[in-house]
Design a protein around this motif. Sequence first.
Motif, PDB file in Angstrom:
ATOM      1  N   TYR A  16      20.745  -6.883  48.789  1.00  0.00           N
ATOM      2  CA  TYR A  16      21.047  -5.555  48.255  1.00  0.00           C
ATOM      3  C   TYR A  16      22.005  -5.679  47.085  1.00  0.00           C
ATOM      4  CZ  TYR A  16      22.023  -0.599  48.116  1.00  0.00           C
ATOM      5  OH  TYR A  16      22.132   0.703  47.714  1.00  0.00           O
ATOM      6  N   ARG A  17      21.654  -5.016  45.979  1.00  0.00           N
ATOM      7  CA  ARG A  17      22.520  -5.031  44.799  1.00  0.00           C
ATOM      8  C   ARG A  17      23.385  -3.796  44.813  1.00  0.00           C
ATOM      9  NH1 ARG A  17      20.632  -4.452  39.475  1.00  0.00           N
ATOM     10  NH2 ARG A  17      18.872  -3.386  40.411  1.00  0.00           N
ATOM     11  N   GLN A  18      24.666  -3.993  44.937  1.00  0.00           N
ATOM     12  CA  GLN A  18      25.575  -2.853  44.935  1.00  0.00           C
ATOM     13  C   GLN A  18      25.842  -2.430  43.502  1.00  0.00           C
ATOM     14  OE1 GLN A  18      29.341  -3.615  46.889  1.00  0.00           O
ATOM     15  NE2 GLN A  18      29.596  -1.429  47.267  1.00  0.00           N
ATOM     16  N   GLY A  19      26.103  -1.134  43.296  1.00  0.00           N
ATOM     17  CA  GLY A  19      26.460  -0.659  41.958  1.00  0.00           C
ATOM     18  C   GLY A  19      27.711  -1.376  41.481  1.00  0.00           C
ATOM     19  N   LYS A  20      27.746  -1.668  40.184  1.00  0.00           N
ATOM     20  CA  LYS A  20      28.898  -2.357  39.593  1.00  0.00           C
ATOM     21  C   LYS A  20      30.200  -1.647  39.928  1.00  0.00           C
ATOM     22  CE  LYS A  20      27.541  -4.545  35.293  1.00  0.00           C
ATOM     23  NZ  LYS A  20      27.521  -4.430  33.851  1.00  0.00           N
ATOM     24  N   ALA A  21      31.222  -2.397  40.272  1.00  0.00           N
ATOM     25  CA  ALA A  21      32.533  -1.795  40.507  1.00  0.00           C
ATOM     26  C   ALA A  21      33.168  -1.472  39.161  1.00  0.00           C
ATOM     27  CB  ALA A  21      33.418  -2.752  41.292  1.00  0.00           C
ATOM     28  N   ALA A  22      33.870  -0.357  39.101  1.00  0.00           N
ATOM     29  CA  ALA A  22      34.524  -0.002  37.842  1.00  0.00           C
ATOM     30  C   ALA A  22      35.797  -0.829  37.681  1.00  0.00           C
ATOM     31  CB  ALA A  22      34.860   1.479  37.838  1.00  0.00           C
ATOM     32  N   PRO A  23      35.975  -1.484  36.515  1.00  0.00           N
ATOM     33  CA  PRO A  23      37.247  -2.158  36.277  1.00  0.00           C
ATOM     34  C   PRO A  23      38.341  -1.097  36.118  1.00  0.00           C
ATOM     35  CG  PRO A  23      35.814  -2.312  34.343  1.00  0.00           C
ATOM     36  CD  PRO A  23      35.049  -1.576  35.399  1.00  0.00           C
ATOM     37  N   ALA A  24      39.595  -1.524  36.198  1.00  0.00           N
ATOM     38  CA  ALA A  24      40.694  -0.565  36.097  1.00  0.00           C
ATOM     39  C   ALA A  24      40.606   0.192  34.773  1.00  0.00           C
ATOM     40  CB  ALA A  24      42.021  -1.304  36.197  1.00  0.00           C
ATOM     41  N   TRP A 112       7.152   3.996  45.946  1.00  0.00           N
ATOM     42  CA  TRP A 112       7.946   3.129  45.107  1.00  0.00           C
ATOM     43  C   TRP A 112       7.837   3.563  43.671  1.00  0.00           C
ATOM     44  CZ3 TRP A 112      11.745   0.544  46.801  1.00  0.00           C
ATOM     45  CH2 TRP A 112      12.395  -0.378  45.955  1.00  0.00           C
ATOM     46  N   ARG A 113       8.944   3.759  42.997  1.00  0.00           N
ATOM     47  CA  ARG A 113      10.276   3.362  43.399  1.00  0.00           C
ATOM     48  C   ARG A 113      10.930   4.356  44.334  1.00  0.00           C
ATOM     49  NH1 ARG A 113      14.038  -0.166  42.074  1.00  0.00           N
ATOM     50  NH2 ARG A 113      12.721  -1.327  40.667  1.00  0.00           N
ATOM     51  N   SER A 114      11.628   3.800  45.348  1.00  0.00           N
ATOM     52  CA  SER A 114      12.405   4.638  46.247  1.00  0.00           C
ATOM     53  C   SER A 114      13.673   3.867  46.595  1.00  0.00           C
ATOM     54  CB  SER A 114      11.564   4.998  47.476  1.00  0.00           C
ATOM     55  OG  SER A 114      12.196   6.000  48.260  1.00  0.00           O
ATOM     56  N   PHE A 115      14.247   4.151  47.746  1.00  0.00           N
ATOM     57  CA  PHE A 115      15.536   3.543  48.106  1.00  0.00           C
ATOM     58  C   PHE A 115      15.408   2.012  48.144  1.00  0.00           C
ATOM     59  CE2 PHE A 115      18.909   3.250  51.680  1.00  0.00           C
ATOM     60  CZ  PHE A 115      19.923   3.018  50.759  1.00  0.00           C
ATOM     61  N   GLU A 116      16.289   1.355  47.391  1.00  0.00           N
ATOM     62  CA  GLU A 116      16.238  -0.105  47.245  1.00  0.00           C
ATOM     63  C   GLU A 116      16.304  -0.881  48.558  1.00  0.00           C
ATOM     64  OE1 GLU A 116      19.449  -0.319  44.222  1.00  0.00           O
ATOM     65  OE2 GLU A 116      18.400  -2.182  43.746  1.00  0.00           O
ATOM     66  N   ALA A 117      16.952  -0.291  49.561  1.00  0.00           N
ATOM     67  CA  ALA A 117      17.111  -1.020  50.829  1.00  0.00           C
ATOM     68  C   ALA A 117      15.799  -1.124  51.614  1.00  0.00           C
ATOM     69  CB  ALA A 117      18.181  -0.354  51.692  1.00  0.00           C
ATOM     70  N   TYR A 118      14.834  -0.221  51.354  1.00  0.00           N
ATOM     71  CA  TYR A 118      13.625  -0.206  52.189  1.00  0.00           C
ATOM     72  C   TYR A 118      12.886  -1.551  52.213  1.00  0.00           C
ATOM     73  CZ  TYR A 118      13.829   5.016  52.268  1.00  0.00           C
ATOM     74  OH  TYR A 118      14.173   6.328  52.415  1.00  0.00           O
ATOM     75  N   PRO A 119      12.497  -2.100  51.039  1.00  0.00           N
ATOM     76  CA  PRO A 119      11.685  -3.324  51.113  1.00  0.00           C
ATOM     77  C   PRO A 119      12.394  -4.484  51.816  1.00  0.00           C
ATOM     78  CG  PRO A 119      11.923  -2.572  48.822  1.00  0.00           C
ATOM     79  CD  PRO A 119      12.722  -1.638  49.658  1.00  0.00           C
TER      80      PRO A 119
END
Length: 358
Positions: A16-24, A112-119
Motif C-alpha cells: 500500500y502506498r501511503q500519501g506523501k507526508a507533508a514536510p514542515a 477499477w480504478r477504485s480503492f487501492e487496497a482492494y487488489p
Amino acid sequence: MNALRLRDDLANIPSYRQGKAAPASQPGNEIFKISSNENPYPPLPSVQHCIAELTSGINRYPDSSGAVLVEALAARYDIESAHIVLGSGSVEIVSQLIRATSGPGDEVLFAWRSFEAYPMLVRAAGAKPVMVPLNAEHGHDLDAMIEAITERTRLIMVCNPNNPTGTTVPLAELQRFLDRVPEHITVLIDEAYQQFNRQDKAPDGVQLFNERSNVTVAHTFSKAYGLAGMRVGYAIAPASLAQAMRAVAIPFGVTTLAQRAAVASLEAEPELQLRVEALVAERDRVSAALTAAGVAFPESQANFIWFPYGEETIRVAELLEERGLLVRPFAGEGFRATIAETAANDRLIEVLSEYAAR
Ligand SMILES: *Cc1c(COP(=O)(O)O)cnc(C)c1O
C-alpha cells in the motif's frame, strides 16, 4: 539466494502506498497534505478528553468483542448486534470479508480504478481480483460487472461514492444490479464517504442490507468522523457472514482507545455533522470555481475531487507540489485532491485555474 520459503503468489503484490507526508511548513509557505482524504478538523474536545482519560489503562487488553461500541451501533441503526463486526479501520473489514468469502481459485469482482487496497487484499487472501474498468464518466459500469460474474465469483465490491473518482451509483441502478447478482454472492457496499453524498435518492447501504440477504455495508470512523489515526471501522453483515468475518479477524484488533473514541463520536454526531456540511460546502465551492475556470472533472459526492489530467497528471501534480499541495497522482490517469482547510482549497483553485488559462 534467500532460503526462506515464501508464498510464490505474494511475489508481485505491490504494498500500500501511503500519501506523501507533508514536510514542515515554513512561515508564510504552508504545505498541505491533500493526498489521503483525511478530515482537516482536529478531534472534538469530547473525543480528545475520553482518549486522554483512557491512556492510564492501556496496560490492559481491550474488550475483544467491542461490546459497548457494537451496542451503540446496533442502536444507531436499529439492527441486532449479531450483524455488526468491528475492524481496525474498514480496510480490515474489507480484508475480513475477502478472507471470509474467498480463497485460492475464487474471484473477487470490483470496478477499477477504485480503492487501492482492494487488489492487494484480494491477492493476499490468495484469491483473484477481477477488475472491471470504470465507464467513460469515471463511474461503475454495473452492466459490465454483471457480465464479469463467473462460477468462481464470491464477492463483489461496490465503492460508493467511489475512491478516487468521487462518482456515485444511483439507487435505481444499484437495485437493478442487485436484482441480477446471484444470491450466493456477497455484495459489499463500501460507504467510506457516504456522509458526503448529496446525490438525490442516494442508495443507503444499511437499508439495502435490511432488504436483501447478500448485502454487506462497510463504514469507517476515519473520514467524516475524523478518527483516521485511531483505526476503527465496522461492517453490517448477514449474521452467518458476520460470524465468518469474526473468525478471520485479528483478535484484539480494535484498541480500547479506538472503541471509546468511536462511541464518543457517535454521541457527538450532530457536532460532527456540522463539519461534514462545511466540507460539502467547500467541495461545492471548489467545484463551482474550477468549472467556471474551465477545468473538467467528474462531479464528486465525496470529500475529494478526481482530476483526470491523463498524460499531464504528473506535470500538474508537480506544479501543485511546488505550490505546497501534495495530491495523490496516478500516472497517465489523474490525481485525487482532498477537500481540506479553506487555505488549501483556495490554493487548489488558484493553481488549477492558472494552469487552465496558460
Ligand atoms: C479510507 C477508505 C476506507 C477505510 O479506511 P480505514 O481508515 O481503514 O477505515 C475504506 N474504503 C475506502 C474506499 C476508503 O477510501
